[in-house]
Design a protein around this motif. Structure first.
Motif, PDB file in Angstrom:
ATOM      1  N   VAL A 217       0.839  -1.201   0.000  1.00  0.00           N
ATOM      2  CA  VAL A 217       0.000   0.000   0.000  1.00  0.00           C
ATOM      3  C   VAL A 217       0.872   1.248   0.000  1.00  0.00           C
ATOM      4  O   VAL A 217       0.602   2.224  -0.706  1.00  0.00           O
ATOM      5  CB  VAL A 217      -0.942  -0.019   1.217  1.00  0.00           C
ATOM      6  CG1 VAL A 217      -1.579   1.356   1.424  1.00  0.00           C
ATOM      7  CG2 VAL A 217      -2.029  -1.059   1.028  1.00  0.00           C
ATOM      8  N   ALA A 218       1.956   1.210   0.794  1.00  0.00           N
ATOM      9  CA  ALA A 218       2.833   2.386   0.878  1.00  0.00           C
ATOM     10  C   ALA A 218       3.677   2.556  -0.375  1.00  0.00           C
ATOM     11  O   ALA A 218       3.889   3.675  -0.850  1.00  0.00           O
ATOM     12  CB  ALA A 218       3.725   2.275   2.111  1.00  0.00           C
ATOM     13  N   VAL A 219       4.186   1.448  -0.922  1.00  0.00           N
ATOM     14  CA  VAL A 219       5.126   1.530  -2.042  1.00  0.00           C
ATOM     15  C   VAL A 219       4.399   1.695  -3.365  1.00  0.00           C
ATOM     16  O   VAL A 219       4.740   2.578  -4.162  1.00  0.00           O
ATOM     17  CB  VAL A 219       6.033   0.283  -2.073  1.00  0.00           C
ATOM     18  CG1 VAL A 219       6.917   0.290  -3.312  1.00  0.00           C
ATOM     19  CG2 VAL A 219       6.893   0.240  -0.816  1.00  0.00           C
ATOM     20  N   TYR A 220       3.403   0.843  -3.620  1.00  0.00           N
ATOM     21  CA  TYR A 220       2.723   0.856  -4.916  1.00  0.00           C
ATOM     22  C   TYR A 220       1.439   1.689  -4.917  1.00  0.00           C
ATOM     23  O   TYR A 220       1.036   2.207  -5.953  1.00  0.00           O
ATOM     24  CB  TYR A 220       2.397  -0.570  -5.352  1.00  0.00           C
ATOM     25  CG  TYR A 220       3.611  -1.470  -5.390  1.00  0.00           C
ATOM     26  CD1 TYR A 220       4.639  -1.231  -6.291  1.00  0.00           C
ATOM     27  CD2 TYR A 220       3.732  -2.542  -4.513  1.00  0.00           C
ATOM     28  CE1 TYR A 220       5.759  -2.048  -6.328  1.00  0.00           C
ATOM     29  CE2 TYR A 220       4.847  -3.367  -4.554  1.00  0.00           C
ATOM     30  CZ  TYR A 220       5.865  -3.112  -5.452  1.00  0.00           C
ATOM     31  OH  TYR A 220       6.979  -3.916  -5.479  1.00  0.00           O
ATOM     32  N   GLY A 221       0.813   1.810  -3.739  1.00  0.00           N
ATOM     33  CA  GLY A 221      -0.424   2.588  -3.660  1.00  0.00           C
ATOM     34  C   GLY A 221      -0.197   4.042  -3.330  1.00  0.00           C
ATOM     35  O   GLY A 221      -1.141   4.843  -3.373  1.00  0.00           O
ATOM     36  N   ALA A 222       1.021   4.398  -2.963  1.00  0.00           N
ATOM     37  CA  ALA A 222       1.378   5.793  -2.648  1.00  0.00           C
ATOM     38  C   ALA A 222       0.505   6.364  -1.527  1.00  0.00           C
ATOM     39  O   ALA A 222       0.140   7.544  -1.525  1.00  0.00           O
ATOM     40  CB  ALA A 222       1.294   6.661  -3.895  1.00  0.00           C
ATOM     41  N   ARG A 223       0.158   5.529  -0.565  1.00  0.00           N
ATOM     42  CA  ARG A 223      -0.585   6.006   0.606  1.00  0.00           C
ATOM     43  C   ARG A 223      -0.175   5.172   1.817  1.00  0.00           C
ATOM     44  O   ARG A 223       0.259   4.020   1.676  1.00  0.00           O
ATOM     45  CB  ARG A 223      -2.085   5.922   0.379  1.00  0.00           C
ATOM     46  CG  ARG A 223      -2.613   4.533   0.106  1.00  0.00           C
ATOM     47  CD  ARG A 223      -4.089   4.567  -0.253  1.00  0.00           C
ATOM     48  NE  ARG A 223      -4.608   3.243  -0.550  1.00  0.00           N
ATOM     49  CZ  ARG A 223      -5.068   2.385   0.368  1.00  0.00           C
ATOM     50  NH1 ARG A 223      -5.069   2.726   1.652  1.00  0.00           N
ATOM     51  NH2 ARG A 223      -5.531   1.205   0.005  1.00  0.00           N
ATOM     52  N   LEU A 224      -0.286   5.744   2.964  1.00  0.00           N
ATOM     53  CA  LEU A 224       0.146   5.073   4.186  1.00  0.00           C
ATOM     54  C   LEU A 224      -0.988   4.217   4.753  1.00  0.00           C
ATOM     55  O   LEU A 224      -2.169   4.584   4.660  1.00  0.00           O
ATOM     56  CB  LEU A 224       0.570   6.097   5.232  1.00  0.00           C
ATOM     57  CG  LEU A 224       1.808   6.934   4.892  1.00  0.00           C
ATOM     58  CD1 LEU A 224       2.060   7.978   5.975  1.00  0.00           C
ATOM     59  CD2 LEU A 224       3.027   6.029   4.726  1.00  0.00           C
ATOM     60  N   PRO A 225      -0.631   3.065   5.334  1.00  0.00           N
ATOM     61  CA  PRO A 225      -1.663   2.253   6.011  1.00  0.00           C
ATOM     62  C   PRO A 225      -2.121   2.950   7.299  1.00  0.00           C
ATOM     63  O   PRO A 225      -1.539   3.945   7.732  1.00  0.00           O
ATOM     64  CB  PRO A 225      -0.934   0.933   6.286  1.00  0.00           C
ATOM     65  CG  PRO A 225       0.506   1.304   6.328  1.00  0.00           C
ATOM     66  CD  PRO A 225       0.680   2.438   5.372  1.00  0.00           C
ATOM     67  N   GLU A 226      -3.142   2.407   7.901  1.00  0.00           N
ATOM     68  CA  GLU A 226      -3.662   2.976   9.140  1.00  0.00           C
ATOM     69  C   GLU A 226      -2.615   2.898  10.248  1.00  0.00           C
ATOM     70  O   GLU A 226      -1.795   1.976  10.294  1.00  0.00           O
ATOM     71  CB  GLU A 226      -4.927   2.235   9.573  1.00  0.00           C
ATOM     72  CG  GLU A 226      -6.094   2.355   8.605  1.00  0.00           C
ATOM     73  CD  GLU A 226      -6.625   3.787   8.537  1.00  0.00           C
ATOM     74  OE1 GLU A 226      -6.461   4.527   9.539  1.00  0.00           O
ATOM     75  OE2 GLU A 226      -7.185   4.150   7.491  1.00  0.00           O
ATOM     76  N   ASN A 227      -2.680   3.880  11.152  1.00  0.00           N
ATOM     77  CA  ASN A 227      -1.707   3.938  12.244  1.00  0.00           C
ATOM     78  C   ASN A 227      -1.804   2.699  13.125  1.00  0.00           C
ATOM     79  O   ASN A 227      -0.785   2.113  13.527  1.00  0.00           O
ATOM     80  CB  ASN A 227      -1.943   5.204  13.065  1.00  0.00           C
ATOM     81  CG  ASN A 227      -0.920   5.343  14.186  1.00  0.00           C
ATOM     82  OD1 ASN A 227       0.247   5.663  13.955  1.00  0.00           O
ATOM     83  ND2 ASN A 227      -1.350   5.094  15.434  1.00  0.00           N
TER      84      ASN A 227
END
Length: 248
Positions: A217-227
């Motif tokens: 999600v972080a690398v390919y989706g360009a968004r951070l997962p939930e805290n």
């Protein structure tokens, strides 16, 4: 030429016979009589000097082929036919050349593939472990002892990408060096998941699946997962992927 020779012979004979038969000079043949006699002798088939003879011989193949050849066409379309014939021959040669080149490329590619596969099998059989997976360093000496706590500290500092990278690198390192999962340097996330599922218990495999999903999600989706998701991953890291020093 032959008739003149015969006439000369007869005339010579007549002259030679003259002295011996002087008394018969009155009965000697005249020149006209000699010519008539020569003409009669020339009509004789046995004295004509020409003979008709038939012989058998092999037929000359080259001569026969030449006779069968079509006469040379000097029309305005002759050059077009010759050009078409040349194109046909050139096209045939081009097809052979392209075919040979393709076969050569296929052989080269097949040889390279065999060498790569043989090297991979040899490395696996020899127990050679990768130092990197893709561009991630998974050497144990490059990682902290307590990976979960170090990743949580990075996340709290706002270094989110570094925290997730540390978790994923640490997980790959533990799988390769502690759990003997046969991950290779070129293995993708999906391949790592499939290989880990064969060696790990279900709960450990499920944890690694959640970690890989957060990383993607972080690398390919360009968004951070939930805290909460990241905090849970950091807290449970050493529980599911503990080092051999803490007991497997």
């Amino acid at each position: 030429m032959r008739s003149e020779a015969i006439a000369a012979v007869l005339l010579s004979a007549a002259l030679l016979a003259g002295p011996a038969h002087a008394a018969d000079a009155a009965s000697a043949p005249t020149r006209e009589q000699v010519r008539r006699e020569v003409a009669e002798l020339q009509q004789d088939p046995s004295l004509s000097g020409k003979r008709l003879q038939k012989t058998l011989r092999f037929k000359d193949r080259n001569t026969a082929d030449k006779k069968k050849e079509t006469p040379k066409d000097d029309s305005a379309w002759a050059w077009l036919r010759n050009f078409s014939r040349w194109l046909t021959e050139a096209g045939r040669v081009a097809v052979w050349v392209v075919g040979l080149v393709m076969v050569a490329l296929l052989l080269v590619g097949l040889r390279h593939w065999i060498r790569v596969r043989a090297g991979a099998v040899k490395g696996t059989a020899a127990g050679a472990l990768p130092s990197h997976v893709r561009d991630l360093d998974i050497r144990p000496e490059s990682l902290p002892d307590r990976i979960g706590e170090a990743a949580a500290a990075l996340w709290q500092k706002g270094e989110h990408r570094a925290a997730l990278s540390l978790l994923y690198r640490g997980a790959l390192s533990r799988l390769v060096h502690q759990h003997q999962v046969p991950i290779r340097a070129a293995s993708t996330e999906g391949e790592c998941l499939a290989l880990a599922a064969r060696r790990l218990a279900p709960e450990r495999s499920a944890y690694f699946g959640r970690l890989v999903q957060a990383w993607q999600v972080a690398v390919y989706g360009a968004r951070l997962p939930e805290n909460d998701t990241v905090v849970s991953l950091c807290r449970d890291f050493d529980l599911h992927l503990r080092s051999s020093g803490a007991g497997a």
